[in-house]
Design a protein around this motif. Sequence first.
Motif, PDB file in Angstrom:
ATOM      1  N   SER A   1      99.468  60.129  50.983  1.00  0.00           N
ATOM      2  CA  SER A   1      98.784  59.915  52.265  1.00  0.00           C
ATOM      3  C   SER A   1      99.329  60.826  53.350  1.00  0.00           C
ATOM      4  CB  SER A   1      98.928  58.451  52.694  1.00  0.00           C
ATOM      5  OG  SER A   1      98.124  57.612  51.898  1.00  0.00           O
ATOM      6  N   PRO A   2      98.518  61.118  54.357  1.00  0.00           N
ATOM      7  CA  PRO A   2      98.955  62.006  55.429  1.00  0.00           C
ATOM      8  C   PRO A   2     100.122  61.428  56.232  1.00  0.00           C
ATOM      9  CG  PRO A   2      96.566  61.710  55.454  1.00  0.00           C
ATOM     10  CD  PRO A   2      97.111  60.698  54.501  1.00  0.00           C
ATOM     11  N   LEU A   3     100.859  62.311  56.866  1.00  0.00           N
ATOM     12  CA  LEU A   3     101.904  62.012  57.843  1.00  0.00           C
ATOM     13  C   LEU A   3     103.179  61.432  57.234  1.00  0.00           C
ATOM     14  CD1 LEU A   3      99.761  60.606  60.819  1.00  0.00           C
ATOM     15  CD2 LEU A   3     100.411  62.966  60.315  1.00  0.00           C
ATOM     16  N   LEU A   4     103.067  60.539  56.239  1.00  0.00           N
ATOM     17  CA  LEU A   4     104.248  60.027  55.552  1.00  0.00           C
ATOM     18  C   LEU A   4     104.020  60.033  54.043  1.00  0.00           C
ATOM     19  CD1 LEU A   4     107.115  58.830  55.856  1.00  0.00           C
ATOM     20  CD2 LEU A   4     106.053  56.556  55.838  1.00  0.00           C
ATOM     21  N   PRO A   5     103.978  61.213  53.428  1.00  0.00           N
ATOM     22  CA  PRO A   5     103.875  61.267  51.962  1.00  0.00           C
ATOM     23  C   PRO A   5     105.188  60.804  51.329  1.00  0.00           C
ATOM     24  CG  PRO A   5     104.219  63.455  52.851  1.00  0.00           C
ATOM     25  CD  PRO A   5     104.032  62.558  54.037  1.00  0.00           C
ATOM     26  N   LYS A   6     105.125  60.417  50.081  1.00  0.00           N
ATOM     27  CA  LYS A   6     106.305  59.838  49.439  1.00  0.00           C
ATOM     28  C   LYS A   6     107.464  60.828  49.355  1.00  0.00           C
ATOM     29  CE  LYS A   6     107.750  56.760  45.746  1.00  0.00           C
ATOM     30  NZ  LYS A   6     109.024  57.427  45.430  1.00  0.00           N
ATOM     31  N   ILE A   7     107.172  62.107  49.201  1.00  0.00           N
ATOM     32  CA  ILE A   7     108.248  63.088  49.127  1.00  0.00           C
ATOM     33  C   ILE A   7     109.077  63.097  50.410  1.00  0.00           C
ATOM     34  CG2 ILE A   7     106.779  65.004  49.937  1.00  0.00           C
ATOM     35  CD1 ILE A   7     108.358  66.832  48.052  1.00  0.00           C
ATOM     36  N   PHE A   8     108.416  62.897  51.536  1.00  0.00           N
ATOM     37  CA  PHE A   8     109.110  62.849  52.822  1.00  0.00           C
ATOM     38  C   PHE A   8     109.860  61.529  52.974  1.00  0.00           C
ATOM     39  CE2 PHE A   8     109.102  62.176  57.501  1.00  0.00           C
ATOM     40  CZ  PHE A   8     109.893  63.262  57.839  1.00  0.00           C
ATOM     41  N   TYR A   9     109.220  60.441  52.561  1.00  0.00           N
ATOM     42  CA  TYR A   9     109.856  59.120  52.606  1.00  0.00           C
ATOM     43  C   TYR A   9     111.134  59.124  51.759  1.00  0.00           C
ATOM     44  CZ  TYR A   9     110.522  54.184  51.324  1.00  0.00           C
ATOM     45  OH  TYR A   9     111.051  52.949  51.081  1.00  0.00           O
ATOM     46  N   ASP A  10     111.053  59.674  50.559  1.00  0.00           N
ATOM     47  CA  ASP A  10     112.216  59.711  49.676  1.00  0.00           C
ATOM     48  C   ASP A  10     113.347  60.534  50.282  1.00  0.00           C
ATOM     49  OD1 ASP A  10     110.927  58.131  47.814  1.00  0.00           O
ATOM     50  OD2 ASP A  10     110.349  59.808  46.520  1.00  0.00           O
ATOM     51  N   TYR A  11     112.989  61.617  50.964  1.00  0.00           N
ATOM     52  CA  TYR A  11     113.997  62.458  51.609  1.00  0.00           C
ATOM     53  C   TYR A  11     114.740  61.664  52.685  1.00  0.00           C
ATOM     54  CZ  TYR A  11     115.922  66.337  54.375  1.00  0.00           C
ATOM     55  OH  TYR A  11     116.751  67.179  55.067  1.00  0.00           O
ATOM     56  N   MET A  12     113.990  60.942  53.512  1.00  0.00           N
ATOM     57  CA  MET A  12     114.597  60.153  54.588  1.00  0.00           C
ATOM     58  C   MET A  12     115.474  59.035  54.035  1.00  0.00           C
ATOM     59  SD  MET A  12     113.771  61.491  57.442  1.00  0.00           S
ATOM     60  CE  MET A  12     112.601  61.921  58.708  1.00  0.00           C
ATOM     61  N   VAL A  13     114.981  58.344  53.029  1.00  0.00           N
ATOM     62  CA  VAL A  13     115.761  57.273  52.406  1.00  0.00           C
ATOM     63  C   VAL A  13     117.028  57.853  51.781  1.00  0.00           C
ATOM     64  CG1 VAL A  13     115.801  55.579  50.533  1.00  0.00           C
ATOM     65  CG2 VAL A  13     113.811  55.733  52.032  1.00  0.00           C
ATOM     66  N   GLY A  14     116.914  59.039  51.187  1.00  0.00           N
ATOM     67  CA  GLY A  14     118.087  59.687  50.612  1.00  0.00           C
ATOM     68  C   GLY A  14     119.160  59.962  51.642  1.00  0.00           C
ATOM     69  N   LEU A  15     118.761  60.396  52.838  1.00  0.00           N
ATOM     70  CA  LEU A  15     119.726  60.618  53.911  1.00  0.00           C
ATOM     71  C   LEU A  15     120.395  59.310  54.333  1.00  0.00           C
ATOM     72  CD1 LEU A  15     117.784  63.116  56.225  1.00  0.00           C
ATOM     73  CD2 LEU A  15     119.681  63.641  54.683  1.00  0.00           C
ATOM     74  N   LEU A  16     119.627  58.241  54.393  1.00  0.00           N
ATOM     75  CA  LEU A  16     120.168  56.948  54.812  1.00  0.00           C
ATOM     76  C   LEU A  16     121.194  56.429  53.809  1.00  0.00           C
ATOM     77  CD1 LEU A  16     119.960  54.635  56.929  1.00  0.00           C
ATOM     78  CD2 LEU A  16     118.235  53.595  55.439  1.00  0.00           C
ATOM     79  N   ARG A  17     120.963  56.698  52.542  1.00  0.00           N
ATOM     80  CA  ARG A  17     121.841  56.158  51.490  1.00  0.00           C
ATOM     81  C   ARG A  17     122.952  57.110  51.080  1.00  0.00           C
ATOM     82  NH1 ARG A  17     117.421  53.310  47.392  1.00  0.00           N
ATOM     83  NH2 ARG A  17     116.409  52.018  48.960  1.00  0.00           N
ATOM     84  N   ALA A  18     123.000  58.284  51.681  1.00  0.00           N
ATOM     85  CA  ALA A  18     123.969  59.307  51.256  1.00  0.00           C
ATOM     86  C   ALA A  18     125.392  58.941  51.661  1.00  0.00           C
ATOM     87  CB  ALA A  18     123.594  60.654  51.866  1.00  0.00           C
ATOM     88  N   GLY A  19     126.347  59.209  50.765  1.00  0.00           N
ATOM     89  CA  GLY A  19     127.760  59.158  51.114  1.00  0.00           C
ATOM     90  C   GLY A  19     128.346  57.779  51.315  1.00  0.00           C
ATOM     91  N   HIS A  20     127.765  56.757  50.733  1.00  0.00           N
ATOM     92  CA  HIS A  20     128.324  55.407  50.861  1.00  0.00           C
ATOM     93  C   HIS A  20     127.906  54.605  49.637  1.00  0.00           C
ATOM     94  CE1 HIS A  20     124.517  53.329  51.700  1.00  0.00           C
ATOM     95  NE2 HIS A  20     124.171  54.505  52.181  1.00  0.00           N
ATOM     96  N   ASP A  21     128.470  53.429  49.502  1.00  0.00           N
ATOM     97  CA  ASP A  21     128.204  52.637  48.306  1.00  0.00           C
ATOM     98  C   ASP A  21     127.492  51.321  48.610  1.00  0.00           C
ATOM     99  OD1 ASP A  21     130.249  51.367  49.594  1.00  0.00           O
ATOM    100  OD2 ASP A  21     131.657  51.387  47.914  1.00  0.00           O
ATOM    101  N   THR A  22     126.795  51.249  49.731  1.00  0.00           N
ATOM    102  CA  THR A  22     126.039  50.045  50.054  1.00  0.00           C
ATOM    103  C   THR A  22     124.903  49.891  49.051  1.00  0.00           C
ATOM    104  OG1 THR A  22     126.495  50.389  52.404  1.00  0.00           O
ATOM    105  CG2 THR A  22     124.758  48.806  51.841  1.00  0.00           C
TER     106      THR A  22
END
Length: 356
Positions: free
Chosen positions: A233-254
């Motif tokens: 879908s426009p504006l928030l395709p899954k590839i972009f969503y996955d990138y953002m989630v990856g940044l949020l989860r990076a470098g920690h063990d939560t």
Amino acid sequence: MDFSEYGTLSEEWVDFEKNNSEAAGWTLDIGGGDPVKLQAQGNIMTAAMGRAKLERSGLWAVVEFEDYTATSRDGYAIPVRCYRPKAARGRTLPAHVHYHGGGYTTGDLETDECYCVAWAHALSAAVVSVNYRHTPQVSGLVPFHDAIDAFDWIAGHAAALGADPERLTVGGISAGGGLAAAVVVHEVRQALAGGAAARVRGQVLAIPNVVQEFPFERFADRGRTSLVQCAGSPLLPKIFYDYMVGLLRAGHDTPANHPTWNPGLVEDEVLRSIPPTAMLVCGSDLLRDEGLMYASRLRDAGVPTKVHIFDGMPHGFYLFDQLASTTRWEEIVRESTRWAGSKEGEWFVEVPPQKP
């Protein structure tokens, strides 16, 4: 559950896309691999759109703001900005605490300023915007802790803000909707543990991200969930969503199932005590199903819940004033914010309107 009937792009969006292909097809460039540059790009663009909207409205003539600082649990100074109608100087007003969107990466006090100014004017309210920390500078639960700590400061300093502590609502858009939902769950848990009333009267969650571990088992067909149906879908395709989630989860063990960043999966005991909730969802949006799942759970638990579905519209469509649905979106956000903070039979004292 199955909400796939809302996923086909609407005629309104398809027509808009044909005539505005550059705008409608826009998304942040994640190909360069530098999230700091992406962050700056997003903030500059969104703030510019907001400034233009504010200039057209003329609302700066009738709304003023003051900046404050809340302190996080790790000592960070969280910027907080309070907007109020100029005509309400000296009055105690209901207050709405707002958390901006931006995938936990973009957004600041300027990017959502046009909305906060408009709400303060239209609702005769103090609107308090919170600039929580973002990825990639932080990750894990830090944005959620900032959101919770900022709300605690706001509730404790309501008098200084000219806000009524008995009439506090919270809300947010996209990632900010997830933060707002987390604040409410935290407040309710604290209230239940202490035998007191929660300090939040209601919440407004707009296209929110309320789960980090998507509960496919709750849906009739994995292939019809929004994560699959709306992957392109426009504006928030899954590839972009996955990138953002990856940044949020990076470098920690939560863990992905940690309750703080999964307010949509809150346990039933707490769920029953959540305050009135307004939910705004876009039909052709990756985040559609988690929002509607949470709204369904709240409704089934007896929580006053109102839901607005923008059938066939993509995530963030309201950025484009050319769309008729944008006007309706803005109307519903204002109305929902008032609804979330009201009680049956309550009197509203309106600030005499000032024309810009």
